[in-house]
Scaffold this motif. Structure first.
Motif, PDB file in Angstrom:
ATOM      1  N   SER A   1     -14.120   5.558   2.249  1.00 37.18           N
ATOM      2  CA  SER A   1     -13.316   5.165   3.403  1.00 37.18           C
ATOM      3  C   SER A   1     -11.837   5.278   3.069  1.00 37.18           C
ATOM      4  O   SER A   1     -11.415   4.920   1.968  1.00 37.18           O
ATOM      5  CB  SER A   1     -13.640   3.723   3.819  1.00 37.18           C
ATOM      6  N   PHE A   2     -11.077   5.797   3.996  1.00 40.81           N
ATOM      7  CA  PHE A   2      -9.621   5.861   3.818  1.00 40.81           C
ATOM      8  C   PHE A   2      -8.917   5.846   5.168  1.00 40.81           C
ATOM      9  O   PHE A   2      -9.536   6.010   6.208  1.00 40.81           O
ATOM     10  CB  PHE A   2      -9.204   7.094   3.002  1.00 40.81           C
ATOM     11  N   TRP A   3      -7.617   5.622   5.072  1.00 36.56           N
ATOM     12  CA  TRP A   3      -6.718   5.508   6.216  1.00 36.56           C
ATOM     13  C   TRP A   3      -6.992   4.209   6.960  1.00 36.56           C
ATOM     14  O   TRP A   3      -6.332   3.211   6.723  1.00 36.56           O
ATOM     15  CB  TRP A   3      -6.829   6.728   7.132  1.00 36.56           C
ATOM     16  N   ARG A   4      -7.983   4.171   7.833  1.00 37.05           N
ATOM     17  CA  ARG A   4      -8.415   2.930   8.465  1.00 37.05           C
ATOM     18  C   ARG A   4      -9.789   2.615   7.906  1.00 37.05           C
ATOM     19  O   ARG A   4     -10.724   3.398   8.059  1.00 37.05           O
ATOM     20  CB  ARG A   4      -8.466   3.084   9.988  1.00 37.05           C
ATOM     21  N   TYR A   5      -9.903   1.467   7.277  1.00 35.45           N
ATOM     22  CA  TYR A   5     -11.118   1.146   6.533  1.00 35.45           C
ATOM     23  C   TYR A   5     -12.169   0.517   7.452  1.00 35.45           C
ATOM     24  O   TYR A   5     -11.905  -0.493   8.102  1.00 35.45           O
ATOM     25  CB  TYR A   5     -10.787   0.205   5.376  1.00 35.45           C
TER      26      TYR A   5
ATOM     27  N   SER B   1      -6.940  -0.657  -1.540  1.00 42.02           N
ATOM     28  CA  SER B   1      -7.845  -0.672  -0.400  1.00 42.02           C
ATOM     29  C   SER B   1      -8.926  -1.730  -0.617  1.00 42.02           C
ATOM     30  O   SER B   1      -9.251  -2.066  -1.764  1.00 42.02           O
ATOM     31  CB  SER B   1      -8.493   0.701  -0.201  1.00 42.02           C
TER      32      SER B   1
ATOM     33  N   THR C   1     -11.593   6.283  -2.083  1.00 45.31           N
ATOM     34  CA  THR C   1     -10.678   5.740  -1.092  1.00 45.31           C
ATOM     35  C   THR C   1      -9.280   6.306  -1.330  1.00 45.31           C
ATOM     36  O   THR C   1      -9.100   7.171  -2.190  1.00 45.31           O
ATOM     37  CB  THR C   1     -10.699   4.196  -1.153  1.00 45.31           C
ATOM     38  N   ASP C   2      -8.307   5.829  -0.581  1.00 47.76           N
ATOM     39  CA  ASP C   2      -6.973   6.418  -0.659  1.00 47.76           C
ATOM     40  C   ASP C   2      -5.935   5.522  -1.311  1.00 47.76           C
ATOM     41  O   ASP C   2      -4.755   5.852  -1.334  1.00 47.76           O
ATOM     42  CB  ASP C   2      -6.497   6.826   0.736  1.00 47.76           C
ATOM     43  N   SER C   3      -6.353   4.380  -1.835  1.00 47.57           N
ATOM     44  CA  SER C   3      -5.393   3.468  -2.451  1.00 47.57           C
ATOM     45  C   SER C   3      -6.093   2.521  -3.401  1.00 47.57           C
ATOM     46  O   SER C   3      -7.229   2.088  -3.132  1.00 47.57           O
ATOM     47  CB  SER C   3      -4.656   2.660  -1.374  1.00 47.57           C
TER      48      SER C   3
ATOM     49  N   ARG D   1       0.831  -1.208   0.000  1.00 48.16           N
ATOM     50  CA  ARG D   1       0.000   0.000   0.000  1.00 48.16           C
ATOM     51  C   ARG D   1       0.866   1.259   0.000  1.00 48.16           C
ATOM     52  O   ARG D   1       0.565   2.235  -0.684  1.00 48.16           O
ATOM     53  CB  ARG D   1      -0.930  -0.009   1.216  1.00 48.16           C
TER      54      ARG D   1
ATOM     55  N   ASP E   1       0.981   4.159  -2.977  1.00 47.33           N
ATOM     56  CA  ASP E   1       0.525   5.501  -2.623  1.00 47.33           C
ATOM     57  C   ASP E   1       1.639   6.532  -2.508  1.00 47.33           C
ATOM     58  O   ASP E   1       1.371   7.725  -2.392  1.00 47.33           O
ATOM     59  CB  ASP E   1      -0.236   5.450  -1.292  1.00 47.33           C
TER      60      ASP E   1
END
Length: 287
Positions: free
Chosen positions: A191-195, A222, A217-219, A27, A31
Motif C-alpha cells: 500500500s502506498f500514497w493513500r493507505y 507508513s 510501501t512508500d515511506s 512523511r 520521503d
C-alpha cells in the motif's frame, strides 16, 4: 550514527505525538530528503499543504531550534559541491514540457526504479525471500493502485507452484483468508500514497497471530511499515495526478526471480504443468 539516521530516528520517535499536519510534514521530510535539504520552509509548507508556522513547530517538536537547524542536519549527508546543488535546484524548478509527457513519464519511472534499488538492502531482500520460500502459505493484501503489484506477485508465484492468494477487494474475501492465517504463513501488505485501512488491519491481525509480515510501501513512517518484520520502501513519484506503481512492480519482479532461482526444478515443473493446462483448455491463441 550518521546525521541522516539521527534525523530519521528523531522523527520516528516523535511521530506518535505529532499533530496531523506535523505527521504530514514528517512523511514528506523522510520521503523527500533532497528537496528539504535545499528548499525553504515556505516551499516545504506549500508542498505539504500546511502553514510555514506548522513547519517551524514540527522542527521544534524534534528538538531543533528552527527549520534551518533541521535542514542543516539533513544536508550533512549530501555532498556540498556546487554541481550537486545546481543539479538538485534544476530538478526542483525545471518545468515539465507539455509536449513531452511520454519522455517525462518514462524518465520519472526510471528514477523511481533507481531510487528504489538504492533503498533496498541486499540482506533485507534475501531475508524476505527466505521467509516467502519457507512459508506454509502466502497471503498478499492490497488495494487501489497498489493492487497491480499484488496481482502480479500472486499470479507469478502461483504459476511457480507456491501456495499463494491475493486479496485486493477487502470485505468477506479478506476476512475468510485472515481466518485461516497461521504463524507459519507469510502476509505481504502492499500500500502506498493513500493507505487502505483493510490492508493495515490485515497486517495488524497477522501480527497478533504471529505471522511473518512483509510491507511494500512508500515511506518508513507508513502504517504498514510500523507493523512489518520486513519493510521495503519504493519510490512512487508520478507525473500526473496519481502515484506510480512501476517501482513496486520492479521490486515484486525481483522477488519472483529470486524465488525462481532458489527453486529451479519446482518452477520448471510447475510452468510445464500450467502450460499443458493452457493448451488443453485452448485458452491461448496459437499462431
Amino acid at each position: 550514527m550518521t546525521a541522516d539516521e539521527t534525523v530519521s530516528a528523531k522523527i520516528a520517535a516523535a511521530f506518535p505525538g505529532l499533530s496531523r499536519g506535523q505527521k504530514q510534514i514528517a512523511r514528506f521530510v523522510v520521503d523527500n530528503e533532497y528537496f528539504v535539504a535545499f528548499a525553504s520552509a515556505a516551499e516545504v509548507a506549500q508542498k505539504v499543504g500546511v502553514s510555514p508556522a506548522t513547519v517551524v513547530r514540527f522542527c521544534q517538536a524534534l528538538d531543533y531550534e528552527g527549520y534551518p537547524h533541521l535542514q542543516e542536519a539533513i544536508r550533512q549527508r549530501f555532498p556540498r559541491a556546487a554541481a550537486t546543488v545546481k543539479k538538485i535546484e534544476e530538478r526542483l524548478t525545471g518545468p515539465v514540457p507539455e509536449n513531452d509527457v511520454l519522455a517525462q513519464v518514462f524518465a520519472t519511472d526510471i528514477d523511481n526504479i533507481k531510487h528504489t534499488m538504492e533503498l533496498v538492502a541486499g540482506e533485507a531482500f534475501e531475508s524476505a525471500v527466505a521467509e516467502m520460500e519457507g512459508a506454509a502459505s502466502i497471503l498478499v493484501v492490497s488495494g487501489g493502485i497498489a493492487a497491480s503489484a499484488a496481482h502480479f506477485l500472486a499470479h507469478s508465484l502461483k504459476k511457480m507452484g507456491f501456495p499463494v492468494q491475493a486479496v485486493t477487494t477487502g470485505g468477506m474475501p479478506l476476512s475468510l483468508e485472515l481466518s485461516a492465517l497461521k504463524p507459519e504463513d507469510v502476509l505481504i501488505g502492499i500500500s502506498f500514497w493513500r493507505y487502505y485501512r483493510e490492508t493495515v488491519d490485515a497486517m495488524s491481525r497477522a501480527k497478533e497471530i504471529g505471522t511473518k509480515r512483509i510491507a511494500i510501501t512508500d515511506s518508513e513512517l507508513s502504517p504498514l511499515a510500523r507493523l512489518a518484520d520486513h519493510v521495503f520502501v519504493v519510490a512512487t513519484d508520478g507525473v500526473a495526478h496519481s502515484a506510480s506503481p512501476t517501482a513496486s512492480l520492479a521490486l515484486v519482479s525481483a522477488f519472483v526471480a529470486a524465488l525462481a532461482f532458489r527453486r529451479p526444478q519446482q518452477t520448471l515443473d510447475a510452468l510445464r504443468s500450467v502450460d499443458a493446462g493452457y493448451r488443453e483448455s485452448r485458452i491461448l491463441v496459437e499462431e
